[in-house]
Design an enzyme around this catalytic site. Sequence first.
Site, PDB file in Angstrom:
ATOM      1  CG  HIS A  50      -2.043  -0.978   1.108  1.00 58.69           C
ATOM      2  ND1 HIS A  50      -3.001  -1.119   2.092  1.00 58.69           N
ATOM      3  CD2 HIS A  50      -2.372  -1.877   0.146  1.00 58.69           C
ATOM      4  CE1 HIS A  50      -3.860  -2.059   1.737  1.00 58.69           C
ATOM      5  NE2 HIS A  50      -3.496  -2.534   0.561  1.00 58.69           N
ATOM      6  CD  GLU A  52      -1.835   4.180   3.543  1.00 56.20           C
ATOM      7  OE1 GLU A  52      -2.992   4.392   3.945  1.00 56.20           O
ATOM      8  OE2 GLU A  52      -1.575   3.411   2.584  1.00 56.20           O
ATOM      9  CB  CYS A  75      -6.537  -0.641   5.072  1.00 62.20           C
ATOM     10  SG  CYS A  75      -4.849  -1.256   5.183  1.00 62.20           S
ATOM     11  NE  ARG A 185      -7.252   0.993 -26.344  1.00 62.75           N
ATOM     12  CZ  ARG A 185      -6.911   0.457 -27.499  1.00 62.75           C
ATOM     13  NH1 ARG A 185      -5.666   0.012 -27.690  1.00 62.75           N
ATOM     14  NH2 ARG A 185      -7.795   0.374 -28.479  1.00 62.75           N
TER      15      ARG A 185
END
Length: 325
Positions: A50, A52, A75, A185
């Site tokens: 992640h 962090e 999270c 894309r």
Amino acid sequence: MDDEGWMKSAIALGAEARGTTAPNPNVGCVIVKDGRAVGHGRTQPGGRPHAEAVALERAGVEAEGATIYVSLEPCAHDSARGPACADLLVAARPARVVIAATDPDPRTNGRGAARLREAGIEVETGILADEAKAGMEGFFSRIIQGRPFVTLKLAMSLDGKIALPSGESKWITGEDARRHVHEVRAQSDMILVGRGTLLADDPKLNVRLPGLEDRSPRKALLTRGEAPEGWTGLSGPEAIFDLGDVNDLLVEGGSGAASAFLAADLVDRLLLYRAPILIGEGKSALGYIGLTSLADAHQRWRFDHAETLGIDRLEVYERDRLGPS
């Protein structure tokens, strides 16, 4: 810089990862101490590590007593793929954590910020929240609506045609517009076309920009039959609710696929690439899209912005969910 300035940097970092992190959000994080950035990070491809974790590793011991700016609430739920970011931040002992948007995932929603406060860390939320959500709209759509954020791309003539009567369609738009499509894309997890486009064009649907070749999205086919090897088959637009690992879906090929998604009201953004040409008789960009009266067509789309791409013009519209349903 002030809080907004540093948060803009965090949001921009997260935007660079869009299309590579699903089903996780594309988060950005900046760690600031004594007025300078000592660590920064964005969610890595595949969703881990992640943002962090990346920023904390770069900051090292300087994270202690620092201010940490993160575009999404850290999270707070356990995962076999790595520790909760809220716990990593608590262990790093920053003085302050500034959060843009609260995580809509019920496993974290509010719990990440609460865990930081319980550890004695000052927490501020809501700084540039709308901008952060816009940069992670695919993730927010999947968590809140249960489906990806859907962008529909149409390249057409001034009179709304996508091909000559013979079916010839290469190329309606110029190189600059086509380059922009490849950029879109690269920010998508999956790209979808209809069976007619597959049979007529055998499209590669990859990203052919230098340095971004590895950002090609997964391919999906709108079909009631079997999809070719390497493709995901979707029997209808509503099947996108079963795509649990896709944040951003780009619908790119065929008037049939475009019309089906519009008729199902499952398009969130329109990208209209208009070439300065007239075709006259030819294949229309759209067929039946479910309208029963002209009044139903109004107040559905909100103009966002336009830009010039070489000889072509791009117009961007957002679905106005406050208008007629």
